[in-house]
Scaffold this motif. Sequence first.
Motif, mmCIF file in Angstrom:
data_model
loop_
_atom_site.group_PDB
_atom_site.id
_atom_site.type_symbol
_atom_site.label_atom_id
_atom_site.label_comp_id
_atom_site.label_asym_id
_atom_site.label_seq_id
_atom_site.Cartn_x
_atom_site.Cartn_y
_atom_site.Cartn_z
ATOM 1 N N ARG A 37 0.803 -1.273 -0.007
ATOM 2 C CA ARG A 37 0.219 -0.109 0.035
ATOM 3 C C ARG A 37 0.906 1.237 -0.133
ATOM 4 O O ARG A 37 0.674 2.320 -0.518
ATOM 5 N N ALA A 38 2.093 1.033 0.666
ATOM 6 C CA ALA A 38 2.823 2.284 0.730
ATOM 7 C C ALA A 38 3.598 2.724 -0.511
ATOM 8 O O ALA A 38 3.575 3.900 -0.889
ATOM 9 N N TRP A 39 3.957 1.422 -1.218
ATOM 10 C CA TRP A 39 4.547 1.876 -2.619
ATOM 11 C C TRP A 39 3.421 2.368 -3.633
ATOM 12 O O TRP A 39 3.951 3.175 -4.343
ATOM 13 N N GLU A 40 2.238 1.989 -3.274
ATOM 14 C CA GLU A 40 1.079 2.732 -4.246
ATOM 15 C C GLU A 40 0.877 4.179 -3.691
ATOM 16 O O GLU A 40 0.861 4.973 -4.647
ATOM 17 N N GLY A 44 3.509 5.828 -5.853
ATOM 18 C CA GLY A 44 3.045 5.492 -7.350
ATOM 19 C C GLY A 44 3.531 4.451 -8.155
ATOM 20 O O GLY A 44 3.483 4.572 -9.324
ATOM 21 N N LEU A 45 4.267 3.407 -7.411
ATOM 22 C CA LEU A 45 4.774 2.564 -8.107
ATOM 23 C C LEU A 45 4.052 1.338 -8.592
ATOM 24 O O LEU A 45 4.293 0.743 -9.757
ATOM 25 N N ILE A 46 2.862 1.137 -8.072
ATOM 26 C CA ILE A 46 2.009 0.004 -8.473
ATOM 27 C C ILE A 46 0.609 0.602 -8.473
ATOM 28 O O ILE A 46 0.075 1.597 -7.602
ATOM 29 N N GLN A 47 -0.385 0.597 -9.576
ATOM 30 C CA GLN A 47 -1.589 0.951 -9.581
ATOM 31 C C GLN A 47 -2.574 -0.473 -9.993
ATOM 32 O O GLN A 47 -3.000 -0.573 -11.048
ATOM 33 N N ASP A 64 4.483 -8.927 -11.353
ATOM 34 C CA ASP A 64 5.918 -8.990 -11.980
ATOM 35 C C ASP A 64 6.594 -7.702 -11.497
ATOM 36 O O ASP A 64 7.593 -7.625 -11.306
ATOM 37 N N GLU A 65 5.884 -6.568 -11.766
ATOM 38 C CA GLU A 65 6.333 -5.248 -11.108
ATOM 39 C C GLU A 65 6.800 -5.207 -9.653
ATOM 40 O O GLU A 65 7.831 -4.556 -9.400
ATOM 41 N N VAL A 66 5.955 -5.491 -8.852
ATOM 42 C CA VAL A 66 6.424 -5.893 -7.476
ATOM 43 C C VAL A 66 7.841 -6.462 -7.327
ATOM 44 O O VAL A 66 8.640 -6.109 -6.586
ATOM 45 N N ARG A 67 8.028 -7.733 -7.916
ATOM 46 C CA ARG A 67 9.205 -8.276 -8.075
ATOM 47 C C ARG A 67 10.515 -7.696 -8.528
ATOM 48 O O ARG A 67 11.591 -7.525 -7.905
ATOM 49 N N SER A 68 10.129 -6.837 -9.669
ATOM 50 C CA SER A 68 11.301 -5.856 -10.282
ATOM 51 C C SER A 68 11.571 -4.920 -9.079
ATOM 52 O O SER A 68 12.767 -4.627 -8.925
ATOM 53 N N ILE A 69 10.624 -4.289 -8.543
ATOM 54 C CA ILE A 69 10.739 -3.251 -7.295
ATOM 55 C C ILE A 69 11.612 -3.853 -6.406
ATOM 56 O O ILE A 69 12.679 -3.275 -6.021
ATOM 57 N N LEU A 70 11.314 -4.972 -5.940
ATOM 58 C CA LEU A 70 11.971 -5.729 -4.870
ATOM 59 C C LEU A 70 13.528 -5.869 -5.153
ATOM 60 O O LEU A 70 14.471 -5.834 -4.528
ATOM 61 N N GLY A 71 13.806 -6.299 -6.500
ATOM 62 C CA GLY A 71 15.044 -6.621 -7.237
ATOM 63 C C GLY A 71 16.027 -5.301 -6.996
ATOM 64 O O GLY A 71 17.046 -5.413 -6.647
ATOM 65 N N TRP A 72 15.402 -4.284 -7.361
ATOM 66 C CA TRP A 72 16.348 -3.011 -7.357
ATOM 67 C C TRP A 72 16.524 -2.499 -5.852
ATOM 68 O O TRP A 72 17.584 -1.983 -5.536
ATOM 69 N N ILE A 73 15.601 -2.680 -4.998
ATOM 70 C CA ILE A 73 15.924 -2.445 -3.672
ATOM 71 C C ILE A 73 17.032 -3.233 -3.097
ATOM 72 O O ILE A 73 17.609 -2.844 -2.376
ATOM 73 N N GLU A 74 16.759 -4.599 -3.395
ATOM 74 C CA GLU A 74 17.998 -5.398 -2.841
ATOM 75 C C GLU A 74 19.122 -5.132 -3.270
ATOM 76 O O GLU A 74 20.260 -5.286 -2.709
ATOM 77 N N ARG A 75 19.214 -4.568 -4.555
ATOM 78 C CA ARG A 75 20.534 -4.281 -5.215
ATOM 79 C C ARG A 75 20.947 -2.732 -4.555
ATOM 80 O O ARG A 75 22.182 -2.181 -5.057
ATOM 81 N N GLY A 76 20.147 -2.186 -3.485
ATOM 82 C CA GLY A 76 20.846 -0.843 -2.897
ATOM 83 C C GLY A 76 20.081 0.236 -3.384
ATOM 84 O O GLY A 76 20.597 1.441 -3.106
ATOM 85 N N VAL A 77 19.054 0.408 -4.464
ATOM 86 C CA VAL A 77 18.331 1.620 -5.017
ATOM 87 C C VAL A 77 17.419 1.840 -3.924
ATOM 88 O O VAL A 77 16.425 1.123 -3.381
ATOM 89 N N LYS A 81 13.369 6.130 -5.874
ATOM 90 C CA LYS A 81 14.196 6.258 -7.126
ATOM 91 C C LYS A 81 13.879 5.259 -8.222
ATOM 92 O O LYS A 81 14.046 5.307 -9.331
ATOM 93 N N VAL A 82 13.100 4.188 -7.659
ATOM 94 C CA VAL A 82 12.868 2.906 -8.249
ATOM 95 C C VAL A 82 11.964 3.298 -9.468
ATOM 96 O O VAL A 82 11.941 2.659 -10.799
ATOM 97 N N GLY A 83 10.826 3.916 -9.327
ATOM 98 C CA GLY A 83 9.968 4.357 -10.305
ATOM 99 C C GLY A 83 10.333 4.954 -11.434
ATOM 100 O O GLY A 83 10.083 4.445 -12.626
ATOM 101 N N LYS A 84 11.413 5.803 -11.333
ATOM 102 C CA LYS A 84 12.025 6.345 -12.512
ATOM 103 C C LYS A 84 12.890 5.356 -13.350
ATOM 104 O O LYS A 84 12.850 5.422 -14.666
ATOM 105 N N ILE A 85 13.569 4.397 -12.546
ATOM 106 C CA ILE A 85 14.319 3.231 -13.371
ATOM 107 C C ILE A 85 13.416 2.464 -14.062
ATOM 108 O O ILE A 85 13.292 2.015 -15.092
ATOM 109 N N LEU A 86 12.217 2.109 -13.329
ATOM 110 C CA LEU A 86 11.320 1.264 -14.199
ATOM 111 C C LEU A 86 10.607 1.623 -15.321
ATOM 112 O O LEU A 86 10.508 1.022 -16.243
#
Length: 317
Positions: A37-40, A44-47, A64-77, A81-86
């Motif tokens: 819910r916080a990501w949304e 605005g990461l998920i709608q 799939d988008e949630v998993r992508s977000i988690l992957g970037w966070i695990e890499r230190g992002v 900033k994840v929204g702009k990357i995606l």
Amino acid sequence: MSDTLSASSAASDALRQELFPIREVARLTGINPVTLRAWERRYGLIQPTRTESGHRLYSQADIDEVRSILGWIERGVAVSKVGKILARSNSLKVTAEPVQRPTASSEWAEWQEQVRRAVHAFDERRLEQVYGQVFSSYPMVVVFQHVLMPVWQELLLRQDAFGQTSEWLLLDSVLRARTLQRQQLLTHQHQQSTVLLAAVPGQCHELELLVAALLMASSDIAVQVLGLGQPLEELSLVCEKRAPQAMVLFSNHPPGADTAKRLRKLGLTLDCPLMIAGDASDLLQDALVGTELVCLGSDGRLMQRRLQQYLAGHLDT
């Protein structure tokens, strides 16, 4: 009675549209509902879509988008900033991937679940069977990008409970063995050009590198993988001895502030063109505009197409 019918109708609609409630998304991804819910709300990461009563429903694409977000966070992002990357990554991929039929994502999800069940049961024989079946059903790029690697990534990020590390190791070992086998078969074919592929040290796993090599290769281009740990400062020696048509560096980590500068400097030491692939390639696109370095992207079809175009002299860098 009407409330019961309404709830039943909503459930039927969700099933037809292949939508999932937040509790199921939490189970599948390991991300608790509060965080989703916080990501949304905050970023605005998920709608997700909403029912008339306001309950969130998530599509397979959302998962799939949630998993992508988690992957970037695990890499230190940072999550901010994840929204702009995606957004950047998706805009580069959209031209490379043809529109899939509406049922494709549900079919991929079913195959993913078969892989999960085989791994959870530590049933290597069944895992091999599923591997063969999915390859007989889809082209290689779909098999890796939409079925196998999402499960591999999911297990990689969820090793906090007892047994989960062993599950990931089983899937990783089976996929590496099969990918190496396919790589060896490709190298025995008659290709006109040879490209070397190396990982930026510490920025990808062996399987990710092997899969990238398979997806880049084509009937007229052989992609040969250098071992993990290949020192970047020794690439000039390797290229001098092996004389490849191009050298590709692969990274799935966000680039640092000086990455573009370091890559430009490295490119000057090589006797062949230097290319960048993986998630880092999407993020370095702007920083490398006007240089001789080539960004291949992270999508399999896009990487292969850009590599072919460049070697044929048709890609404007």
